[in-house]
Design a protein around this motif. Structure first.
Motif, mmCIF file in Angstrom:
data_model
loop_
_atom_site.group_PDB
_atom_site.id
_atom_site.type_symbol
_atom_site.label_atom_id
_atom_site.label_comp_id
_atom_site.label_asym_id
_atom_site.label_seq_id
_atom_site.Cartn_x
_atom_site.Cartn_y
_atom_site.Cartn_z
ATOM 1 N N GLN A 114 0.832 -1.182 0.000
ATOM 2 C CA GLN A 114 0.000 0.000 0.000
ATOM 3 C C GLN A 114 0.877 1.246 0.000
ATOM 4 N N MET A 180 -16.958 -4.953 7.197
ATOM 5 C CA MET A 180 -15.795 -4.686 6.373
ATOM 6 C C MET A 180 -14.750 -5.807 6.409
ATOM 7 N N ARG A 184 -13.493 -7.500 2.943
ATOM 8 C CA ARG A 184 -12.093 -7.574 2.519
ATOM 9 C C ARG A 184 -11.689 -9.009 2.185
ATOM 10 N N GLU A 185 -12.200 -9.959 2.957
ATOM 11 C CA GLU A 185 -11.889 -11.363 2.687
ATOM 12 C C GLU A 185 -12.483 -11.798 1.347
ATOM 13 N N VAL A 187 -13.046 -9.825 -1.246
ATOM 14 C CA VAL A 187 -12.239 -9.217 -2.316
ATOM 15 C C VAL A 187 -10.937 -9.971 -2.489
ATOM 16 N N ARG A 188 -10.329 -10.380 -1.378
ATOM 17 C CA ARG A 188 -9.069 -11.125 -1.443
ATOM 18 C C ARG A 188 -9.258 -12.467 -2.134
ATOM 19 N N THR A 196 -20.269 -11.418 -3.339
ATOM 20 C CA THR A 196 -19.962 -10.707 -2.096
ATOM 21 C C THR A 196 -21.228 -10.240 -1.408
ATOM 22 N N ARG A 215 -17.712 0.088 -1.494
ATOM 23 C CA ARG A 215 -16.702 -0.318 -0.533
ATOM 24 C C ARG A 215 -15.754 -1.360 -1.128
ATOM 25 N N SER A 216 -16.265 -2.229 -2.012
ATOM 26 C CA SER A 216 -15.386 -3.188 -2.691
ATOM 27 C C SER A 216 -14.391 -2.469 -3.585
ATOM 28 N N VAL A 219 -11.681 -1.056 -1.363
ATOM 29 C CA VAL A 219 -10.756 -2.090 -0.889
ATOM 30 C C VAL A 219 -9.792 -2.480 -1.994
ATOM 31 N N ARG A 220 -10.276 -2.575 -3.233
ATOM 32 C CA ARG A 220 -9.381 -2.919 -4.346
ATOM 33 C C ARG A 220 -8.346 -1.826 -4.582
ATOM 34 N N GLU A 222 -7.063 -0.017 -2.306
ATOM 35 C CA GLU A 222 -6.057 -0.121 -1.249
ATOM 36 C C GLU A 222 -4.953 -1.099 -1.625
#
Length: 366
Positions: A114, A180, A184-185, A187-188, A196, A215-216, A219-220, A222
């Protein structure tokens, strides 16, 4: 020695025939149709019969020429073009539209490092101070805007000593905030947005789908997982055709394709051997390829090889003689130009006169 090819009066409906001299590369005659009987009549009326003729694989021409005991030489360009189409059809059946590849041995799904960024007012403040300092030194707004690649209205706003960068907007609380970690999990693990959303709703989320989408996205931004590398079917077909030539940006090689898709092994060997036989003019090698049992029994090559066997003497003549139909194709292009210049108002007789009327050779101009 002559060369024969067809041309279209109206594509898909009516065709004629152009005949050229292989020595001078100039047209000899034009025929109204491309039927075998008309070509036979034209050959019978010749005072001096040609000994060889180069043609494409149109069966009517081959029938008329062989009936007059003229050696028929198949055009090598059309042979190779038909071979390329055969490879394309095999790749359509064997290879998927996208091939996942792993050029480094293992695809990394770890997050990228990051890059921390400060609040918006902190990143803007040095620029504001620079604009104010340059303005105090007496520089004009347009000069500052040109030097800093800013709009002059922005420079005017920043040059005011009372200007203060606005504080960053606070993000309002939302129902998705407590989900959240689970988001995040997802998206990972490369979940789609629909997957999702369904997963979070099973955990008790009752908010909107738009919040999940936004929000997805955050997160991407980030830290994105390393994307999987794919190669298109078109590129894979090009690799098989151009072997052993490769490009620096090719992420896979032919050995990877042959190991992953075993049905490509026999067609790949046949295609490379066929092209080499045509290039080296090796008729014996070409005949052994056409009669190879593994090739004739392969479902992707059976039809192509079967058509070659129907006129194998014509195919082998392409390796024994140097005649080619390239100059005939050039005359066909010239014929098309003349046909378009007449805007469709000229009849066949006028077209024939214009095609056959050529300037004299430079040596005969005087």
């Amino acid at each position: 020695m002559i060369g024969i090819d067809d041309f279209a009066f109206k594509k898909g409906h009516r065709y004629g025939t152009i005949i050229c001299d292989a020595t001078t590369h100039r047209p000899i005659d034009l025929l109204r149709t491309r039927e075998a009987d008309m070509l036979k009549d034209w050959l019978v009326n010749l005072e001096k019969r040609p000994i060889r003729a180069s043609v494409d694989r149109f069966p009517a021409y081959q029938e008329a020429l062989l009936d007059q005991d003229i050696v028929v030489v198949s055009d090598r360009f059309h042979l190779v073009d038909n071979l390329w189409r055969c490879l394309n059809s095999i790749c359509q059946r064997v290879i998927p539209s996208r091939i996942p590849v792993n050029p480094k041995g293992a695809v990394s799904y770890a997050l990228k490092p990051q890059h921390p960024t400060g609040p918006e007012n902190e990143t803007k403040r040095p620029l504001v101070e620079k604009v104010q300092s340059m303005h105090r030194q007496g520089m004009s707004l347009n000069a500052i805007a040109q030097m800093l690649s800013l709009n002059w209205r922005t420079v005017k706003k920043y040059s005011d000593p009372a200007y203060e960068p606005s504080p960053p907007k606070r993000q309002r609380p939302h129902l998705i905030d407590r989900f959240m970690p689970q988001l995040r999990e997802c998206v990972r693990n490369r979940y789609t947005l629909q997957e999702t959303d369904a997963h979070l709703r099973q955990l008790g989320y009752r908010g909107s789908f738009g919040a999940v989408r936004h929000r997805s996205r955050d997160v991407r931004r980030e830290g994105l997982p390393e994307p999987q590398v794919f190669v298109s079917r078109k590129d894979a077909c090009r690799l098989l055709w151009q072997w052993p030539v490769t490009r620096p940006d090719d992420t896979i090689d032919v050995s990877y394709l042959l190991v992953r898709y075993e049905d490509l092994a026999i067609p790949f060997c046949f295609i490379q051997g066929f092209r080499e036989a045509i290039r080296e003019r090796d008729a014996g090698h070409l005949l052994s390829l056409i009669t190879n049992p593994q090739v004739t029994s392969h479902p992707g090559l059976k039809r192509f090889v079967g058509r070659l066997k129907q006129n194998v003497e014509v195919i082998l003549a392409a390796c024994q003689f140097e005649e080619s139909n390239g100059y005939v194709e050039g005359n066909v292009n010239r014929l098309k130009m003349l046909k378009r210049l007449m805007y469709g108002r000229g009849n066949f007789d006028l077209l024939r006169i214009r095609v056959l009327c050529r300037n004299p050779e430079p040596s005969c101009a005087h």
